[in-house]
Design a protein around this motif. Sequence first.
Motif: not given
Length: 303
Positions: A24-27, A29-39
């Motif tokens: 859960i902690a990994l998700i 942390v990673l979700y905002p990073l992946l979201y910004i890269v995708s956006a």
Amino acid sequence: MAAVIKESKTDRMFLGFTYLFLAIALICVLYPLLYIVSASISSPTYVNSGEMWLLPKGITFEGYQRVFENQAIWRGYANTILYTVVGTLVNLLVTIPAAYALSRSDFVGRGFFMGMFLVTMFFGGGLIPTYLLVKELGLINSMWALILPGAASVWNIIVARTFFQSTIPKELQEAAHIDGCTNLRLFWKIVIPLSSPIIAVMALFYGVGHWNSYFNALVYLNDEAKYPLQMVLRQILVLQEMNSSGIGTATSGETAMAMNARADVAALLKYAVIIISTLPIIAIYPFLQRYFVQGVMIGSVKG
């Protein structure tokens, strides 16, 4: 043959909850990073409407293209690099010698000076007196207004002092003095080479602080040519918010379309600049990670 320790049911449950918590902690942390890269490579239409929530949609590299063409962003990038490098060097030149001096038991008055340092952690003059002081020193609208007021962090001095007390043996210092080594030579030739972990940690702490700082620039800088990258990013965010709030009140269809287009461009630039501004820290951190781990363990119990 070594005996295999059998895990109990309680141990397996604890291990399962640990892995679940870490996942859960990994998700998180990673979700905002992946979201910004995708956006940053997605069409603003899909991003603003919420259709793009993880993977890119309507892939476009217009944001990065505009970043590379925008001179203000690159000027801010150069300013941030300059402020970070010079500011970190000044921080280290103040913090490391001060911490070493306070770690020496034979330093007369170290209790008094440490007490004066600690007072500044809990009491400060505030923004207006600080601004007046910086103004009287003639530092307004200069690089030094961003560097000198925060030249030393008391907390970092305490951490570095703890490192010197727990790592540099007193016997080593006494042996150097017996051999005729002066205090300055002892510090430069013996202490500094043995202090690479704490120097790396302090450089990382101070460097990240300078890289992410924008408030001091907002207060002390008037010339946009001297703005750091974070101030340029703030201007982009403010522009996007102003355009977004004005779209609904626009009376002319043409004006609304123009403002909508500007808001889309600002959104593209925002995510692209975020990616570009974080790349140097991400690239440097792996080389300092081992020193960072050693630094955060300062003061821990040693076996």
